[in-house]
Write an enzyme that holds these catalytic residues in place. Structure first.
Site, short mmCIF file in Angstrom:
data_model
loop_
_atom_site.label_atom_id
_atom_site.label_comp_id
_atom_site.label_asym_id
_atom_site.label_seq_id
_atom_site.Cartn_x
_atom_site.Cartn_y
_atom_site.Cartn_z
N ALA A 161 0.86 -1.17 0.00
CA ALA A 161 0.00 0.00 0.00
C ALA A 161 0.90 1.23 0.00
O ALA A 161 2.06 1.16 0.41
CB ALA A 161 -0.89 -0.01 1.24
N GLU A 218 -0.89 -9.08 -0.69
CA GLU A 218 -2.33 -9.30 -0.45
C GLU A 218 -3.11 -9.30 -1.76
O GLU A 218 -4.04 -10.09 -1.94
CB GLU A 218 -2.87 -8.23 0.51
CG GLU A 218 -2.42 -8.51 1.94
CD GLU A 218 -2.57 -7.32 2.87
OE1 GLU A 218 -2.24 -6.20 2.46
OE2 GLU A 218 -3.02 -7.53 4.02
N GLU A 277 5.02 -4.96 7.01
CA GLU A 277 4.27 -3.95 7.77
C GLU A 277 4.76 -3.80 9.20
O GLU A 277 4.71 -2.72 9.79
CB GLU A 277 2.77 -4.31 7.80
CG GLU A 277 2.03 -4.02 6.51
CD GLU A 277 2.03 -5.19 5.54
OE1 GLU A 277 2.91 -6.08 5.65
OE2 GLU A 277 1.17 -5.21 4.64
N GLY A 325 0.53 -4.89 0.84
CA GLY A 325 -0.69 -4.89 0.02
C GLY A 325 -0.47 -5.55 -1.35
O GLY A 325 -1.41 -6.08 -1.93
N1 CAA Z 1 4.62 3.17 -0.67
C1 CAA Z 1 5.05 4.32 -1.20
N2 CAA Z 1 6.19 4.43 -1.93
C2 CAA Z 1 6.90 3.30 -2.12
C3 CAA Z 1 6.51 2.07 -1.59
C4 CAA Z 1 5.31 2.02 -0.84
N3 CAA Z 1 4.84 0.87 -0.32
N4 CAA Z 1 7.44 1.14 -1.92
C5 CAA Z 1 8.37 1.77 -2.66
N5 CAA Z 1 8.05 3.08 -2.79
C6 CAA Z 1 8.81 4.12 -3.50
C7 CAA Z 1 10.04 4.57 -2.74
O1 CAA Z 1 9.71 5.54 -1.77
C8 CAA Z 1 10.89 5.13 -3.87
O2 CAA Z 1 10.40 6.39 -4.22
P1 CAA Z 1 11.45 7.61 -4.51
O3 CAA Z 1 12.21 7.14 -5.73
O4 CAA Z 1 10.57 8.77 -4.80
O5 CAA Z 1 12.31 7.74 -3.32
C9 CAA Z 1 10.56 4.20 -5.05
O6 CAA Z 1 9.33 3.57 -4.71
C10 CAA Z 1 11.61 3.13 -5.26
O7 CAA Z 1 11.79 2.45 -4.02
P2 CAA Z 1 13.23 2.23 -3.34
O8 CAA Z 1 14.18 3.32 -3.74
O9 CAA Z 1 13.00 2.03 -1.87
O10 CAA Z 1 13.65 0.87 -4.06
P3 CAA Z 1 14.62 -0.27 -3.49
O11 CAA Z 1 14.83 -1.20 -4.63
O12 CAA Z 1 15.80 0.32 -2.82
O13 CAA Z 1 13.76 -1.00 -2.33
C11 CAA Z 1 11.77 -2.04 -1.42
C12 CAA Z 1 12.61 -1.73 -2.69
C13 CAA Z 1 12.56 -2.99 -0.51
C14 CAA Z 1 10.50 -2.73 -1.89
C15 CAA Z 1 11.47 -0.73 -0.66
O14 CAA Z 1 10.96 0.22 -1.58
C16 CAA Z 1 10.46 -0.89 0.44
O15 CAA Z 1 10.81 -1.36 1.52
N6 CAA Z 1 9.18 -0.48 0.19
C17 CAA Z 1 8.14 -0.53 1.18
C18 CAA Z 1 7.60 -1.94 1.36
C19 CAA Z 1 6.54 -1.97 2.42
O16 CAA Z 1 6.79 -1.64 3.57
N7 CAA Z 1 5.32 -2.39 2.05
C20 CAA Z 1 4.20 -2.47 2.96
C21 CAA Z 1 3.39 -1.21 2.89
S1 CAA Z 1 2.11 -1.15 4.12
C22 CAA Z 1 0.87 -2.12 3.53
O17 CAA Z 1 0.93 -2.67 2.47
C23 CAA Z 1 -0.35 -2.20 4.42
C24 CAA Z 1 -1.41 -3.16 3.96
O18 CAA Z 1 -1.41 -4.31 4.33
C25 CAA Z 1 -2.49 -2.72 3.11
#
Ligand code: CAA
Length: 256
Positions: free
Chosen positions: A64, A110, A130, A107
């Site tokens: 998400a 999911e 998460e 998400g």
């Molecule tokens: N939400 C918003 N932005 C996101 C995102 C997310 N879930 N995942 C990645 N992005 C964005 C990053 O902020 C980045 O944006 P910028 O270039 O503007 O900085 C871009 O996507 C590329 O990401 P990274 O530079 O971080 O890429 P990476 O290859 O170094 O890392 C990753 C990849 C490990 C997936 C890392 O992006 C990450 O940890 N993302 C978040 C994953 C996460 O926590 N997901 C769970 C979200 S909560 C949820 O989903 C709740 C639910 O159950 C509904």
């Protein structure tokens, strides 16, 4: 006009591609809405038998949209009721296949778990990070994973927030197939094409009965299966299927 997804159809297969590559297909609310509307459109389209959901090479979806969620309050979430939209995915009657390359996190995982079959590239990474954000899965992740791999294993993965490889997800029965990443789409379309040849009414009755197995008691599930078995006899495809067997020729199903 969709802003966050692309969609097209070919030979009875409706394809939805998540299209927010700059943020690894992070799912904001509008994007989830677009996905659901397109799923419903394909579900109501007589020319479509099977639906495929895919991302890009780097990500199916990395979760998400954290930026969008960051300032949420319990009351804003209660009033927005964001997960009601996700519940609509479970009402889609046609088979949905997820083609996963790269990240399928939070998400994104999911969303894949809302699909009926999951085909992944060997580099795909599934997981629920998460916990590292101080929250927990909110779109059904705890339930889907516990039902797929058992309570203890699900707890371990969701508590630690680590990513599981496609091979591990496959070994636990969470996904259907692992192939070389270049072959994910080809394999998904191959499977989807096979399903387009199957009798559509049988497929939808099977989908309902098999998913019910995770919630109903054995007897309740058997009762539902029985009703669906009887219902199949209202279809022309049942007559065609059995007649073709008897006449020793291939059946030609019409979804009627
Ligand atoms: N939400 C918003 N932005 C996101 C995102 C997310 N879930 N995942 C990645 N992005 C964005 C990053 O902020 C980045 O944006 P910028 O270039 O503007 O900085 C871009 O996507 C590329 O990401 P990274 O530079 O971080 O890429 P990476 O290859 O170094 O890392 C990753 C990849 C490990 C997936 C890392 O992006 C990450 O940890 N993302 C978040 C994953 C996460 O926590 N997901 C769970 C979200 S909560 C949820 O989903 C709740 C639910 O159950 C509904």
């Amino acid at each position: 006009m969709s802003k966050y997804i692309k969609s097209f159809s070919e030979d009875g297969i409706g394809v939805i591609q998540l299209n927010r590559p700059n943020v690894l297909n992070a799912l904001n609310r509008d994007m989830v809405h677009e996905i659901v509307v397109q799923l419903e459109t394909f579900d109501n389209d007589e020319a479509i038998n099977v639906i495929v959901l895919k991302g890009n090479e780097k990500a199916f979806a990395a979760g998400a949209d954290i930026e969008e969620m960051m300032e949420a309050t319990p009351l804003s979430l209660e009033l927005l009721n964001p997960f009601a939209e996700w519940d609509k995915i479970s009402l889609i009657k046609k088979p949905i296949l997820a083609a996963v390359n790269g990240f399928a996190l939070g998400g994104g995982f999911e969303l894949a778990l809302h699909c009926d079959l999951i085909i992944a590239g060997e580099d795909a990474k599934f997981g629920f990070p998460e916990v590292n954000l101080g929250v927990l899965p909110g779109a059904g992740g705890t339930q889907f994973l516990a039902k797929a791999m058992g309570v203890r294993k699900a707890l371990e993965w969701i508590w630690l927030g680590e990513s599981m490889s496609a091979k591990i997800a496959y070994d636990y029965g969470v996904i259907n197939r692992v192939v070389a990443k270049e072959l994910v789409e080809e394999e998904t379309m191959r499977l989807a094409t096979k399903l387009t040849k199957q009798p559509p009414i049988s497929l939808r009755l099977i989908k309902e009965a098999v998913h019910a197995a995770t919630d109903l008691t054995l007897q309740e599930g058997k009762n539902l299966e029985r009703k669906n078995f009887y219902l199949a006899f209202a279809s022309e495809d049942q007559k065609e299927g059995m007649r073709a067997f008897s006449e020793k020729r291939p059946a030609s199903f019409r979804g009627k």
